[in-house]
Write a protein that holds these residues in place. Structure first.
Motif, PDB file in Angstrom:
ATOM      1  N   LEU A  33       2.127 -15.573 -12.001  1.00  0.00           N
ATOM      2  CA  LEU A  33       2.755 -14.256 -12.006  1.00  0.00           C
ATOM      3  C   LEU A  33       4.222 -14.472 -11.675  1.00  0.00           C
ATOM      4  O   LEU A  33       4.538 -15.215 -10.743  1.00  0.00           O
ATOM      5  N   ILE A  34       5.097 -13.826 -12.417  1.00  0.00           N
ATOM      6  CA  ILE A  34       6.517 -13.851 -12.100  1.00  0.00           C
ATOM      7  C   ILE A  34       6.939 -12.411 -11.876  1.00  0.00           C
ATOM      8  O   ILE A  34       6.754 -11.560 -12.741  1.00  0.00           O
ATOM      9  N   MET A  35       7.517 -12.163 -10.693  1.00  0.00           N
ATOM     10  CA  MET A  35       7.928 -10.808 -10.338  1.00  0.00           C
ATOM     11  C   MET A  35       9.444 -10.731 -10.339  1.00  0.00           C
ATOM     12  O   MET A  35      10.118 -11.628  -9.838  1.00  0.00           O
ATOM     13  N   HIS A  36       9.937  -9.634 -10.906  1.00  0.00           N
ATOM     14  CA  HIS A  36      11.372  -9.373 -11.001  1.00  0.00           C
ATOM     15  C   HIS A  36      11.649  -7.959 -10.510  1.00  0.00           C
ATOM     16  O   HIS A  36      10.757  -7.136 -10.444  1.00  0.00           O
ATOM     17  N   TYR A  37      12.922  -7.673 -10.246  1.00  0.00           N
ATOM     18  CA  TYR A  37      13.341  -6.283 -10.080  1.00  0.00           C
ATOM     19  C   TYR A  37      14.017  -5.858 -11.378  1.00  0.00           C
ATOM     20  O   TYR A  37      14.582  -6.670 -12.102  1.00  0.00           O
ATOM     21  N   THR A  38      13.944  -4.562 -11.688  1.00  0.00           N
ATOM     22  CA  THR A  38      14.407  -4.078 -12.989  1.00  0.00           C
ATOM     23  C   THR A  38      15.917  -3.965 -13.113  1.00  0.00           C
ATOM     24  O   THR A  38      16.445  -4.045 -14.217  1.00  0.00           O
ATOM     25  N   ALA A  39      16.629  -3.743 -12.011  1.00  0.00           N
ATOM     26  CA  ALA A  39      18.083  -3.483 -12.037  1.00  0.00           C
ATOM     27  C   ALA A  39      18.392  -2.245 -12.889  1.00  0.00           C
ATOM     28  O   ALA A  39      19.400  -2.190 -13.576  1.00  0.00           O
ATOM     29  N   THR A  40      17.505  -1.261 -12.812  1.00  0.00           N
ATOM     30  CA  THR A  40      17.667  -0.007 -13.547  1.00  0.00           C
ATOM     31  C   THR A  40      17.538   1.168 -12.584  1.00  0.00           C
ATOM     32  O   THR A  40      16.960   1.028 -11.503  1.00  0.00           O
ATOM     33  N   PRO A  41      18.030   2.355 -12.995  1.00  0.00           N
ATOM     34  CA  PRO A  41      17.920   3.518 -12.109  1.00  0.00           C
ATOM     35  C   PRO A  41      16.504   4.065 -11.982  1.00  0.00           C
ATOM     36  O   PRO A  41      16.169   4.672 -10.963  1.00  0.00           O
ATOM     37  N   HIS A  60       5.019  -7.514 -18.894  1.00  0.00           N
ATOM     38  CA  HIS A  60       3.653  -7.025 -19.026  1.00  0.00           C
ATOM     39  C   HIS A  60       3.485  -5.691 -18.300  1.00  0.00           C
ATOM     40  O   HIS A  60       2.853  -4.778 -18.810  1.00  0.00           O
ATOM     41  N   ILE A  61       4.088  -5.609 -17.101  1.00  0.00           N
ATOM     42  CA  ILE A  61       3.887  -4.459 -16.218  1.00  0.00           C
ATOM     43  C   ILE A  61       5.229  -4.011 -15.638  1.00  0.00           C
ATOM     44  O   ILE A  61       6.057  -4.844 -15.276  1.00  0.00           O
ATOM     45  N   VAL A  62       5.409  -2.699 -15.517  1.00  0.00           N
ATOM     46  CA  VAL A  62       6.508  -2.111 -14.744  1.00  0.00           C
ATOM     47  C   VAL A  62       5.874  -1.229 -13.671  1.00  0.00           C
ATOM     48  O   VAL A  62       5.004  -0.411 -13.971  1.00  0.00           O
ATOM     49  N   ILE A  63       6.325  -1.415 -12.421  1.00  0.00           N
ATOM     50  CA  ILE A  63       5.800  -0.628 -11.306  1.00  0.00           C
ATOM     51  C   ILE A  63       6.928   0.238 -10.755  1.00  0.00           C
ATOM     52  O   ILE A  63       7.968  -0.272 -10.335  1.00  0.00           O
ATOM     53  N   SER A  64       6.699   1.558 -10.767  1.00  0.00           N
ATOM     54  CA  SER A  64       7.707   2.504 -10.276  1.00  0.00           C
ATOM     55  C   SER A  64       7.739   2.492  -8.749  1.00  0.00           C
ATOM     56  O   SER A  64       6.847   1.954  -8.083  1.00  0.00           O
ATOM     57  N   ARG A  65       8.750   3.132  -8.189  1.00  0.00           N
ATOM     58  CA  ARG A  65       8.909   3.170  -6.738  1.00  0.00           C
ATOM     59  C   ARG A  65       7.771   3.917  -6.057  1.00  0.00           C
ATOM     60  O   ARG A  65       7.467   3.666  -4.894  1.00  0.00           O
ATOM     61  N   ASP A  66       7.101   4.831  -6.776  1.00  0.00           N
ATOM     62  CA  ASP A  66       5.962   5.531  -6.180  1.00  0.00           C
ATOM     63  C   ASP A  66       4.631   4.838  -6.473  1.00  0.00           C
ATOM     64  O   ASP A  66       3.568   5.358  -6.160  1.00  0.00           O
ATOM     65  N   GLY A  67       4.688   3.643  -7.073  1.00  0.00           N
ATOM     66  CA  GLY A  67       3.488   2.844  -7.299  1.00  0.00           C
ATOM     67  C   GLY A  67       2.803   3.064  -8.631  1.00  0.00           C
ATOM     68  O   GLY A  67       1.768   2.446  -8.897  1.00  0.00           O
ATOM     69  N   ASP A  68       3.352   3.922  -9.495  1.00  0.00           N
ATOM     70  CA  ASP A  68       2.763   4.105 -10.822  1.00  0.00           C
ATOM     71  C   ASP A  68       2.978   2.847 -11.656  1.00  0.00           C
ATOM     72  O   ASP A  68       4.045   2.223 -11.613  1.00  0.00           O
ATOM     73  N   VAL A  69       1.966   2.497 -12.425  1.00  0.00           N
ATOM     74  CA  VAL A  69       1.985   1.262 -13.206  1.00  0.00           C
ATOM     75  C   VAL A  69       1.984   1.584 -14.692  1.00  0.00           C
ATOM     76  O   VAL A  69       1.176   2.385 -15.152  1.00  0.00           O
ATOM     77  N   ALA A 153       0.808  -1.537  -5.033  1.00  0.00           N
ATOM     78  CA  ALA A 153       0.394  -1.604  -6.441  1.00  0.00           C
ATOM     79  C   ALA A 153       0.513  -3.029  -6.973  1.00  0.00           C
ATOM     80  O   ALA A 153      -0.353  -3.480  -7.725  1.00  0.00           O
ATOM     81  N   ALA A 154       1.547  -3.737  -6.567  1.00  0.00           N
ATOM     82  CA  ALA A 154       1.731  -5.122  -7.030  1.00  0.00           C
ATOM     83  C   ALA A 154       0.601  -6.013  -6.511  1.00  0.00           C
ATOM     84  O   ALA A 154       0.086  -6.858  -7.250  1.00  0.00           O
ATOM     85  N   VAL A 155       0.243  -5.825  -5.263  1.00  0.00           N
ATOM     86  CA  VAL A 155      -0.851  -6.627  -4.686  1.00  0.00           C
ATOM     87  C   VAL A 155      -2.149  -6.314  -5.409  1.00  0.00           C
ATOM     88  O   VAL A 155      -2.911  -7.176  -5.773  1.00  0.00           O
TER      89      VAL A 155
END
Length: 155
Positions: A33-41, A60-69, A153-155
């Motif tokens: 698994l490789i995790m990144h931050y989006t650098a987006t608003p 593969h996946i984007v996780i929002s600040r409220d945990g939505d996937v 959510a990531a875990v």
């Protein structure tokens, strides 16, 4: 959460939001698994960027600040998240990994009083920022912190 047919399910019956992108490659057998931050608003702006052919990027996946996937690429197909990369004698980590992006402004540009500014103009309160030195920098910088919901959510 569980995986069925290379798609993420939040429970036995509910599939995570799936927004397909054409920015993907051939079949892979991921080992990492490789995790990144989006650098987006927002998470939605990251999803839209990953759908844009001009970006030549995806995850593969984007996780929002409220945990939505949101899933964009099935887990058995290559997403374009790691760029030119090498680790543990493997070259081209997109071929060996699942890319997870967490909505986050990343390294912040400047601050005044209790506010920090992101490259895209977003402002973040001091409570959302940690000061740390990146391994390639000599001076501390402000970094947007991840939320508990995102990390859960990531875990």
């Amino acid at each position: 959460m569980r995986i069925k047919n290379h798609r993420l399910f939040l429970d036995e019956k509910t599939q995570a939001r799936f927004v397909p992108t054409n920015n993907k490659g051939e079949t892979i057998e991921p080992k990492y698994l490789i995790m990144h931050y989006t650098a987006t608003p927002t998470a939605e702006s990251a999803v839209n960027w990953f759908k844009n052919p001009k970006s030549k990027a995806s995850a593969h996946i984007v996780i929002s600040r409220d945990g939505d996937v949101t899933q964009l690429v099935p887990f058995n197909l290559k997403a374009w998240h790691a760029g030119q990369s090498e680790w543990n004698n493997l070259i081209g980590m997109n071929n060996y990994s699942i890319g997870i992006e967490l909505e986050n402004a990343g390294k912040l540009m400047s601050h005044s009083e209790n506010q920090w500014r992101a490259w895209f103009g977003g402002m973040y309160h001091q409570d959302e920022v940690i000061e740390a030195i990146h391994k390639y920098d000599d001076e501390p910088a402000g970094w947007h912190m991840f939320t508990k919901d995102q990390l859960a959510a990531a875990v």
